[in-house]
Design an enzyme around this catalytic site. Structure first.
Site, PDB file in Angstrom:
ATOM      1  N   SER A 194       0.852  -1.186   0.000  1.00 47.27           N
ATOM      2  CA  SER A 194       0.000   0.000   0.000  1.00 47.27           C
ATOM      3  C   SER A 194       0.892   1.242   0.000  1.00 47.27           C
ATOM      4  CB  SER A 194      -0.950  -0.047   1.198  1.00 47.27           C
ATOM      5  OG  SER A 194      -1.992   0.892   1.062  1.00 47.27           O
ATOM      6  N   LYS A 215     -21.558  17.742   7.368  1.00 49.53           N
ATOM      7  CA  LYS A 215     -20.578  17.980   8.421  1.00 49.53           C
ATOM      8  C   LYS A 215     -20.437  16.782   9.350  1.00 49.53           C
ATOM      9  CE  LYS A 215     -17.525  20.720  10.108  1.00 49.53           C
ATOM     10  NZ  LYS A 215     -16.347  21.077   9.301  1.00 49.53           N
TER      11      LYS A 215
END
Length: 275
Positions: free
Chosen positions: A96, A148
């Site tokens: 990764s 949010k």
């Protein structure tokens, strides 16, 4: 006249890139890698006099995409500025984000048993909505902006938010693939899908063009620069262990829990590779 310093062998800087890639270190989570912590190390490495090469000792299961990109980009900036070759020598893993870092090198060498690849992006978390319900805790949240509270772990998963997250991960995945393709060029051999998050041993990675050779750091330095090569090891300082947590002098429960979760996450990142 014999002047020993004039015949001094070229320097080989060895920069250790070990641990989970994250924007900040935590004393309980083991070694971590961040752009801010590594920048002075890289500056010293590429600033050595009579520098022949910079060797990256890579041992990382990945982590933050942004930090991986920043570190990899900084290595390339310095390598091109100093016109010095960079060689990555993989130990346990370059997976990764760890493989992102390895691709900053001009050549990648791995042990036959190294874990290589995992070219993908993952997001993981926990859901606590049932736990707080059992405890009789009421979640109170006020926001300005409908997104949010994106992926609030104290609420049930929202399918629309999950889809937006998948779009975000896909965009990051495309950046990762573009970086690998730009760095590895025609060396990649698509005998099997390379960008699915799958990982391989070093020997198979060589067959797929993900690495350039098999070997180890010591052997590569000797082979390329001779037994008298002047090896200069460099690495970021490890964070000090927070002894105050043991002494109780200024015990912070929130910090203690955060440290424990960070350690669990680090263990999980390594665990996905079977290490």
């Amino acid at each position: 006249m014999n002047l020993p310093f004039l015949s001094r062998p070229p320097a080989v800087a060895v920069v250790r890139l070990q641990g989970v890639i994250a924007p900040r270190a935590n004393g309980l989570a083991g070694p971590t890698l961040s752009a801010a912590a590594l920048d002075p190390v890289l500056e010293r490495a590429f600033g050595l006099k009579r520098l022949a090469a910079v060797v990256l000792a890579v041992n990382s299961p990945g982590g933050s995409a942004a930090q991986s990109s920043l570190i990899g980009g900084r290595i390339r900036q310095l390598a091109e500025k100093k016109r010095v070759p960079v060689i990555a020598c993989v130990e346990d893993a370059a997976a990764s984000g760890g493989y992102w870092l390895a691709c900053a090198a001009d050549e990648i060498v791995a042990d036959p048993t190294s874990i290589i690849g995992s070219i993908g992006v993952i997001a993981a978390g926990f859901g606590f909505e049932e736990a707080i319900a059992r405890l009789g805790v009421e979640r109170r949240l006020v926001t300005a902006g409908e997104d949010k509270s994106f992926l609030d772990p104290f609420r049930a998963p929202d399918p629309a938010q999950q889809e937006r997250l998948r779009d975000l991960l896909a965009a990051l995945h495309r950046e990762f693939i573009a970086w690998v393709e730009s760095r590895r060029g025609g060396r990649l051999r698509a005998e099997e899908p390379l960008f699915t998050g799958r990982f391989w041993t070093g020997r198979r990675a060589l067959e797929l063009g993900l690495v350039d050779g098999l070997g180890d750091l010591r052997g590569e330095v000797i082979r390329r620069f001779g037994e008298k090569a002047r090896v200069v090891p460099l690495g970021a300082r490890r964070p000090r262990f927070p002894w105050r947590l043991l002494s109780g002098a200024s015990f912070d429960p929130a910090a203690s829990v955060d440290a424990a979760l960070s350690a669990m996450e680090a263990r999980a990142v390594w665990g996905r590779l079977g290490l």
